[in-house]
Design a protein around this motif. Sequence first.
Motif, PDB file in Angstrom:
ATOM      1  N   ILE A 187       0.843  -1.201   0.000  1.00 23.27           N
ATOM      2  CA  ILE A 187       0.000   0.000   0.000  1.00 23.27           C
ATOM      3  C   ILE A 187       0.878   1.251   0.000  1.00 23.27           C
ATOM      4  CG2 ILE A 187      -1.603   1.374   1.395  1.00 23.27           C
ATOM      5  CD1 ILE A 187      -2.795  -1.394   2.322  1.00 23.27           C
ATOM      6  N   LEU A 188       1.870   1.263   0.878  1.00 27.32           N
ATOM      7  CA  LEU A 188       2.754   2.429   0.972  1.00 27.32           C
ATOM      8  C   LEU A 188       3.603   2.593  -0.278  1.00 27.32           C
ATOM      9  CD1 LEU A 188       3.731   2.070   4.711  1.00 27.32           C
ATOM     10  CD2 LEU A 188       2.186   3.767   3.697  1.00 27.32           C
ATOM     11  N   CYS A 189       4.026   1.491  -0.881  1.00 26.88           N
ATOM     12  CA  CYS A 189       4.776   1.575  -2.143  1.00 26.88           C
ATOM     13  C   CYS A 189       3.924   2.239  -3.227  1.00 26.88           C
ATOM     14  CB  CYS A 189       5.207   0.183  -2.603  1.00 26.88           C
ATOM     15  SG  CYS A 189       6.596  -0.511  -1.686  1.00 26.88           S
ATOM     16  N   ALA A 190       2.649   1.925  -3.248  1.00 24.93           N
ATOM     17  CA  ALA A 190       1.751   2.539  -4.232  1.00 24.93           C
ATOM     18  C   ALA A 190       1.566   4.022  -3.939  1.00 24.93           C
ATOM     19  CB  ALA A 190       0.405   1.824  -4.222  1.00 24.93           C
ATOM     20  N   LEU A 191       1.396   4.350  -2.667  1.00 18.85           N
ATOM     21  CA  LEU A 191       1.097   5.729  -2.293  1.00 18.85           C
ATOM     22  C   LEU A 191       2.305   6.648  -2.318  1.00 18.85           C
ATOM     23  CD1 LEU A 191      -1.438   5.093   0.583  1.00 18.85           C
ATOM     24  CD2 LEU A 191      -1.906   6.131  -1.645  1.00 18.85           C
ATOM     25  N   ILE A 192       3.502   6.101  -2.392  1.00 18.21           N
ATOM     26  CA  ILE A 192       4.684   6.960  -2.448  1.00 18.21           C
ATOM     27  C   ILE A 192       4.713   7.727  -3.776  1.00 18.21           C
ATOM     28  CG2 ILE A 192       6.339   5.323  -3.400  1.00 18.21           C
ATOM     29  CD1 ILE A 192       8.370   6.466  -1.376  1.00 18.21           C
ATOM     30  N   GLN A 193       4.057   7.183  -4.792  1.00 17.11           N
ATOM     31  CA  GLN A 193       4.034   7.830  -6.106  1.00 17.11           C
ATOM     32  C   GLN A 193       3.112   9.044  -6.124  1.00 17.11           C
ATOM     33  OE1 GLN A 193       3.077   4.779  -8.975  1.00 17.11           O
ATOM     34  NE2 GLN A 193       4.513   3.364  -8.017  1.00 17.11           N
ATOM     35  N   ARG A 194       1.915   8.867  -5.524  1.00 19.53           N
ATOM     36  CA  ARG A 194       0.917   9.949  -5.512  1.00 19.53           C
ATOM     37  C   ARG A 194      -0.280   9.501  -4.685  1.00 19.53           C
ATOM     38  NH1 ARG A 194      -3.387   8.890  -9.063  1.00 19.53           N
ATOM     39  NH2 ARG A 194      -2.994   7.122 -10.431  1.00 19.53           N
ATOM     40  N   PRO A 195      -1.145  10.418  -4.289  1.00 22.36           N
ATOM     41  CA  PRO A 195      -2.375  10.020  -3.603  1.00 22.36           C
ATOM     42  C   PRO A 195      -3.232   9.153  -4.528  1.00 22.36           C
ATOM     43  CG  PRO A 195      -1.962  12.357  -3.300  1.00 22.36           C
ATOM     44  CD  PRO A 195      -0.980  11.870  -4.327  1.00 22.36           C
ATOM     45  N   LEU A 196      -3.899   8.149  -3.961  1.00 25.74           N
ATOM     46  CA  LEU A 196      -4.690   7.215  -4.754  1.00 25.74           C
ATOM     47  C   LEU A 196      -6.029   6.924  -4.091  1.00 25.74           C
ATOM     48  CD1 LEU A 196      -1.887   4.561  -5.432  1.00 25.74           C
ATOM     49  CD2 LEU A 196      -2.766   6.231  -7.079  1.00 25.74           C
ATOM     50  N   THR A 197      -6.993   6.538  -4.913  1.00 29.37           N
ATOM     51  CA  THR A 197      -8.275   6.073  -4.386  1.00 29.37           C
ATOM     52  C   THR A 197      -8.119   4.626  -3.933  1.00 29.37           C
ATOM     53  OG1 THR A 197      -9.050   5.186  -6.507  1.00 29.37           O
ATOM     54  CG2 THR A 197      -9.547   7.521  -6.048  1.00 29.37           C
ATOM     55  N   VAL A 198      -9.100   4.139  -3.201  1.00 23.25           N
ATOM     56  CA  VAL A 198      -9.073   2.753  -2.731  1.00 23.25           C
ATOM     57  C   VAL A 198      -8.998   1.793  -3.917  1.00 23.25           C
ATOM     58  CG1 VAL A 198     -10.343   0.983  -1.449  1.00 23.25           C
ATOM     59  CG2 VAL A 198     -10.322   3.334  -0.629  1.00 23.25           C
ATOM     60  N   GLY A 199      -9.754   2.071  -4.962  1.00 24.54           N
ATOM     61  CA  GLY A 199      -9.734   1.217  -6.156  1.00 24.54           C
ATOM     62  C   GLY A 199      -8.366   1.176  -6.812  1.00 24.54           C
ATOM     63  N   GLU A 200      -7.696   2.305  -6.863  1.00 23.06           N
ATOM     64  CA  GLU A 200      -6.355   2.360  -7.441  1.00 23.06           C
ATOM     65  C   GLU A 200      -5.353   1.612  -6.565  1.00 23.06           C
ATOM     66  OE1 GLU A 200      -6.450   6.630  -9.795  1.00 23.06           O
ATOM     67  OE2 GLU A 200      -6.241   6.651  -7.611  1.00 23.06           O
ATOM     68  N   ILE A 201      -5.492   1.749  -5.254  1.00 22.04           N
ATOM     69  CA  ILE A 201      -4.598   1.046  -4.335  1.00 22.04           C
ATOM     70  C   ILE A 201      -4.798  -0.462  -4.471  1.00 22.04           C
ATOM     71  CG2 ILE A 201      -4.047   0.621  -1.899  1.00 22.04           C
ATOM     72  CD1 ILE A 201      -4.951   3.572  -1.395  1.00 22.04           C
ATOM     73  N   HIS A 202      -6.038  -0.888  -4.642  1.00 24.25           N
ATOM     74  CA  HIS A 202      -6.335  -2.325  -4.723  1.00 24.25           C
ATOM     75  C   HIS A 202      -5.634  -2.989  -5.910  1.00 24.25           C
ATOM     76  CE1 HIS A 202      -9.025  -5.967  -4.674  1.00 24.25           C
ATOM     77  NE2 HIS A 202      -8.541  -5.890  -3.455  1.00 24.25           N
ATOM     78  N   LYS A 203      -5.338  -2.249  -6.950  1.00 25.19           N
ATOM     79  CA  LYS A 203      -4.595  -2.803  -8.092  1.00 25.19           C
ATOM     80  C   LYS A 203      -3.187  -3.222  -7.681  1.00 25.19           C
ATOM     81  CE  LYS A 203      -7.135  -0.046 -11.438  1.00 25.19           C
ATOM     82  NZ  LYS A 203      -7.091   1.092 -12.364  1.00 25.19           N
ATOM     83  N   PHE A 204      -2.651  -2.584  -6.643  1.00 22.66           N
ATOM     84  CA  PHE A 204      -1.311  -2.924  -6.153  1.00 22.66           C
ATOM     85  C   PHE A 204      -1.352  -4.049  -5.124  1.00 22.66           C
ATOM     86  CE2 PHE A 204      -0.849   1.361  -7.747  1.00 22.66           C
ATOM     87  CZ  PHE A 204       0.397   1.353  -8.335  1.00 22.66           C
ATOM     88  N   THR A 205      -2.542  -4.395  -4.646  1.00 22.31           N
ATOM     89  CA  THR A 205      -2.699  -5.435  -3.627  1.00 22.31           C
ATOM     90  C   THR A 205      -3.794  -6.417  -4.052  1.00 22.31           C
ATOM     91  OG1 THR A 205      -4.272  -4.062  -2.425  1.00 22.31           O
ATOM     92  CG2 THR A 205      -1.971  -3.919  -1.722  1.00 22.31           C
ATOM     93  N   PRO A 206      -3.627  -7.067  -5.189  1.00 24.21           N
ATOM     94  CA  PRO A 206      -4.708  -7.908  -5.716  1.00 24.21           C
ATOM     95  C   PRO A 206      -4.961  -9.185  -4.911  1.00 24.21           C
ATOM     96  CG  PRO A 206      -2.736  -8.189  -7.027  1.00 24.21           C
ATOM     97  CD  PRO A 206      -2.456  -7.075  -6.053  1.00 24.21           C
ATOM     98  N   ASN A 207      -4.043  -9.548  -4.026  1.00 27.16           N
ATOM     99  CA  ASN A 207      -4.190 -10.808  -3.300  1.00 27.16           C
ATOM    100  C   ASN A 207      -4.942 -10.666  -1.976  1.00 27.16           C
ATOM    101  OD1 ASN A 207      -2.800 -12.205  -5.301  1.00 27.16           O
ATOM    102  ND2 ASN A 207      -0.836 -11.711  -4.383  1.00 27.16           N
ATOM    103  N   ILE A 208      -5.519  -9.489  -1.720  1.00 24.80           N
ATOM    104  CA  ILE A 208      -6.337  -9.334  -0.523  1.00 24.80           C
ATOM    105  C   ILE A 208      -7.711  -8.814  -0.925  1.00 24.80           C
ATOM    106  CG2 ILE A 208      -4.362  -8.955   0.999  1.00 24.80           C
ATOM    107  CD1 ILE A 208      -5.073  -5.992   1.080  1.00 24.80           C
TER     108      ILE A 208
END
Length: 81
Positions: free
Chosen positions: A10-31
């Motif tokens: 989650i933090l690796c995704a957010l270090i790039q820019r602010p994201l919505t929950v849906g955008e974050i979920h693309k980086f964590t597909p296994n949960i």
Amino acid sequence: MLANEHRLLILCALIQRPLTVGEIHKFTPNITASALSQHLNQLKIAGILDSEKQGMNVVYQILDERVVALIGAIKEHYCGE
């Protein structure tokens, strides 16, 4: 708090820019969406993340600059491409 694979992703995704929950979920597909929501809430309670409601979406961003520095330091070893 940071010793969890899903929260690190989650933090690796957010270090790039602010994201919505849906955008974050693309980086964590296994949960599930529910588990993602719980992780985001834990990070927010710990003061690591902040969120803002924008229309129908909630946008998350890293609040603690120390976390930005830490994730930046380990990004090439943990986050991948």
